[in-house]
Design an enzyme around this catalytic site. Structure first.
Site, short mmCIF file in Angstrom:
data_model
loop_
_atom_site.label_atom_id
_atom_site.label_comp_id
_atom_site.label_asym_id
_atom_site.label_seq_id
_atom_site.Cartn_x
_atom_site.Cartn_y
_atom_site.Cartn_z
N SER A 136 0.82 -1.21 0.00
CA SER A 136 0.00 0.00 0.00
C SER A 136 0.86 1.26 0.00
O SER A 136 0.57 2.22 -0.72
CB SER A 136 -0.93 -0.01 1.22
OG SER A 136 -1.70 1.17 1.29
N PHE A 145 2.37 1.95 -3.52
CA PHE A 145 1.45 2.51 -4.50
C PHE A 145 1.05 3.95 -4.14
O PHE A 145 0.84 4.76 -5.04
CB PHE A 145 0.21 1.62 -4.61
CG PHE A 145 0.40 0.44 -5.51
CD1 PHE A 145 0.30 0.58 -6.88
CD2 PHE A 145 0.72 -0.81 -5.00
CE1 PHE A 145 0.49 -0.50 -7.73
CE2 PHE A 145 0.91 -1.89 -5.82
CZ PHE A 145 0.79 -1.74 -7.20
N HIS A 146 0.94 4.26 -2.85
CA HIS A 146 0.68 5.66 -2.48
C HIS A 146 1.83 6.57 -2.92
O HIS A 146 1.61 7.69 -3.39
CB HIS A 146 0.48 5.77 -0.96
CG HIS A 146 -0.91 5.43 -0.51
ND1 HIS A 146 -1.35 4.13 -0.37
CD2 HIS A 146 -1.97 6.22 -0.18
CE1 HIS A 146 -2.61 4.14 0.05
NE2 HIS A 146 -3.01 5.39 0.17
N GLU A 147 3.04 6.08 -2.76
CA GLU A 147 4.20 6.87 -3.17
C GLU A 147 4.22 7.07 -4.68
O GLU A 147 4.52 8.16 -5.18
CB GLU A 147 5.48 6.17 -2.71
CG GLU A 147 6.76 6.91 -3.06
CD GLU A 147 6.91 8.21 -2.30
OE1 GLU A 147 7.65 9.09 -2.79
OE2 GLU A 147 6.29 8.37 -1.21
N LEU A 148 3.89 6.03 -5.43
CA LEU A 148 3.89 6.14 -6.89
C LEU A 148 2.83 7.14 -7.36
O LEU A 148 3.08 7.93 -8.28
CB LEU A 148 3.63 4.77 -7.53
CG LEU A 148 4.75 3.74 -7.44
CD1 LEU A 148 4.30 2.41 -8.04
CD2 LEU A 148 6.01 4.24 -8.13
#
Length: 508
Positions: A428, A431-434
């Site tokens: 998680s 994907f938040h960083e991306l």
């Protein structure tokens, strides 16, 4: 002493005899008869006014029976009123809590809809005054090209990339069709799916980093790419499991009777899955019988309104606050705290509007148009007493995907429960960083660190819930760390890092 709703025993038999009559409340007709000027205690005008116009002996007899019953009811009601609310009747029979006591509030034993309406009215009034004051002080800050401008034409590579993402589900379908026909081996199927899913996430990242696009456009493309990646993983993983179960059935193994595993790779089911508001693939879904067109129109109107509210708050409140702030880690501590707290309220409004627009309005609109039956896109996460409960309830499509394709596969592989939870948070956080760092062209790991910081918060809120089981301490701690402190801090950090990057580019 335990609080009980049962009445206390009354030992005096005379009181029981007097109050036995009170167990039956007067009916509507009896109350009306009581206050009717034509009614008398002894019921002298019993049947004369009821039976005036009869055409047969049967009708006369029936009307007389009705009149007799009515007269008897009136006599009984008068007798009941004579014994009602006498001084000797007990006025207190049970142990009861006040409506605003904590037991009634948190156990939902008492409705507080009126207080909720009052809060809504006060909230609208207070914020209306703040909006008027802001407009009088700063004027209209929303720019003409807020929704679309000539600079938006620079985002055409992202738009073309968005359209080309449809290639990857088509490739995954071809691989699954070949696997069903047993033209390729299982290791080749797994390898091809790894290549397809990896390319589906790396290709948009490359396009965004190579383009000078707007932040909103980059975030939109990254969110879509992440959704496609999650759907492709679920599609490949589910079909892999269906093949394994089909092979088990062919070998004569007995499966539970309540399990239905139709292994049929069809283009229709794959296409429906890619547009359906879910991340978990299955050949069939529960469907509603028809589409409510009027309901869809009303939800679309709400979506437009709340999207405009978000844009207004961002342009009129958040942008001026952020632009007049300093980097939280480089300026005065008290000043940074003041900026974070001032930003927390409009940021909270935007976040709640975003949740309502996407998880309630948009996903329900999409589900209605596709007749998708399972509308549990979220639970009552606002009542979460721990951070762990919040992450289980606020985003049900992602939670179901994590449980189905990550958490339980880790447990079946022998990984401990704590390590499986940590892996879920790592995925998680990545994907938040991306979704934030790639559109900003900044890799400072602020979003990644923010999600991983949830792990100790899970332990802290679980401890608070165990220690204060009857209070909402964990819920208040969640609201403060997540909405009052965490999100505004991330906004300030990414804004100033983005401004520093643009200043360096301008100087070079």
């Amino acid at each position: 002493m335990a609080i009980s709703d049962e009445p206390q025993p009354v030992r005096n038999s005379s009181i029981l005899n007097q109050t036995s009559v009170l167990r039956r409340r007067p009916s509507a007709t009896s109350v009306n008869g009581l206050f009717d000027s034509s009614a008398t205690v002894d019921g002298e005008s019993s049947g004369e006014e009821l039976v005036k116009d009869s055409s047969s002996d049967e009708s006369v007899s029936g009307d007389q029976n009705i009149a007799a019953n009515t007269e008897q009811n009136r006599v009984n009601d008068i007798s009941t009123i004579k014994f009602a609310y006498r001084p000797s009747v007990p006025a207190h029979r049970r142990i009861k809590e006040s409506p605003l006591s904590s037991d009634n509030i948190f156990r939902q034993l008492q409705s507080h809809a009126g207080l909720f309406n009052l809060c809504i009215v006060v909230l609208v009034a207070v914020n209306s005054r703040l909006i008027i004051e802001n407009l009088m002080k700063y004027g209209w800050l929303i720019k003409t090209g807020f929704w679309f401008s000539s600079k938006s034409l620079r985002d055409w590579p992202l738009f073309m990339c968005c359209l080309s993402l449809a290639i990857f589900p088509l490739a995954a379908f071809v691989v699954e069709k070949l696997a069903q026909q047993k033209r390729i081996s299982e290791p080749i199927v797994v390898l091809l799916h790894i290549i397809i899913t990896t390319t589906a996430i790396l290709y948009p990242i490359f396009v965004i980093l190579r383009s000078d696009s707007a932040f909103v456009s980059g975030v939109t493309l990254m969110l879509l790419a992440c959704i496609v990646w999650l759907k492709l993983v679920s599609y490949a993983h589910t079909n892999y499991d269906l093949r394994a179960l089909t092979n088990s059935i062919e070998k004569g193994e007995v499966l539970p009777n309540n399990m239905d595993y139709p292994y049929d790779v069809s283009f229709k089911s794959m296409t429906y899955f890619m547009v359906a508001p879910t991340l978990c693939y299955q050949p069939r879904y529960p469907r509603t019988p028809f589409i409510r067109k009027g309901w869809v129109f009303r939800q679309l109107v709400k979506l437009i309104i709340f999207t405009g509210v978000m844009g207004f708050i961002i342009e009129q409140y958040i942008n001026p606050i952020v632009q007049n702030s300093q980097h939280p880690f480089k300026g005065d501590l008290l000043y940074a705290i003041e900026r974070v707290l001032k930003l927390s309220v409009p940021n909270l409004y935007v976040w709640l509007c975003m949740f309502y627009c996407f998880f309630h309005l948009w996903l329900n609109i999409l589900a209605e148009l596709l007749r998708f039956g399972d509308r549990e896109f979220y639970k009552d996460w606002w009542n979460a007493r721990t951070v762990e409960e919040y992450w289980r309830m606020w985003n049900m499509p992602v939670h179901k995907w994590m449980i189905r394709h990550l958490y339980f596969p880790c447990l079946r592989s022998g990984i401990p429960k704590g390590a499986a939870v940590l892996i879920a948070f790592l995925v998680s956080a990545l994907f938040h960083e991306l979704c934030i760092a790639v559109p900003c062209h900044i890799f400072k790991l602020w979003a990644f660190s923010g999600i991983m910081f949830q792990v100790p918060l899970v332990l802290i809120t679980n401890y608070l819930q165990n220690k204060f089981s009857n209070l909402m301490v964990g819920n208040m701690f969640f609201w403060f760390t997540f909405c009052i402190l965490g999100q505004p801090m991330c906004v300030l950090l990414y804004y100033h890092d983005l401004m520093n990057r643009e200043n360096k580019l301008d100087q070079s």
